[in-house]
Design a protein around this motif. Sequence first.
Motif, PDB file in Angstrom:
ATOM      1  N   VAL A  43       0.858  -1.191   0.000  1.00  0.00           N
ATOM      2  CA  VAL A  43       0.000   0.000   0.000  1.00  0.00           C
ATOM      3  C   VAL A  43       0.889   1.233   0.000  1.00  0.00           C
ATOM      4  N   CYS A  71      -6.605   1.916  -0.610  1.00  0.00           N
ATOM      5  CA  CYS A  71      -6.176   0.537  -0.350  1.00  0.00           C
ATOM      6  C   CYS A  71      -7.156  -0.416  -1.035  1.00  0.00           C
ATOM      7  N   GLY A  83      -3.226  -2.344   5.228  1.00  0.00           N
ATOM      8  CA  GLY A  83      -4.233  -1.882   4.277  1.00  0.00           C
ATOM      9  C   GLY A  83      -5.373  -1.200   5.001  1.00  0.00           C
ATOM     10  N   GLU A  93     -11.606   0.747   0.387  1.00  0.00           N
ATOM     11  CA  GLU A  93     -10.772   1.623  -0.442  1.00  0.00           C
ATOM     12  C   GLU A  93     -10.489   2.983   0.196  1.00  0.00           C
ATOM     13  N   SER A 100      -4.548   5.029   2.385  1.00  0.00           N
ATOM     14  CA  SER A 100      -3.593   4.521   3.352  1.00  0.00           C
ATOM     15  C   SER A 100      -2.879   5.678   4.028  1.00  0.00           C
TER      16      SER A 100
END
Length: 79
Positions: free
Chosen positions: A24, A30, A65, A69, A72
Amino acid sequence: MVVRPVGVVEPLPLVVVRTGHTAVRQGEPCPDLWSIESGVFDARIVSDDGRSFLMDLYGPGDPIGAPSELPSHVTATAL
């Protein structure tokens, strides 16, 4: 079609990250949330002026992670 008994969970897929590869990157979405099975990752942040700081080392059992989404907070690279 495979019929699983009630309460049986599908196993998680295995993702292999080779030494030197980044799982990541800071600020990027992520793809998933993983649990480290073996190996070590370094977790670094990069400041606005471009300096890199080692924040932590992740090992077996540590999460890496982010779900859904989310971006990060660190860059995690396999050692």
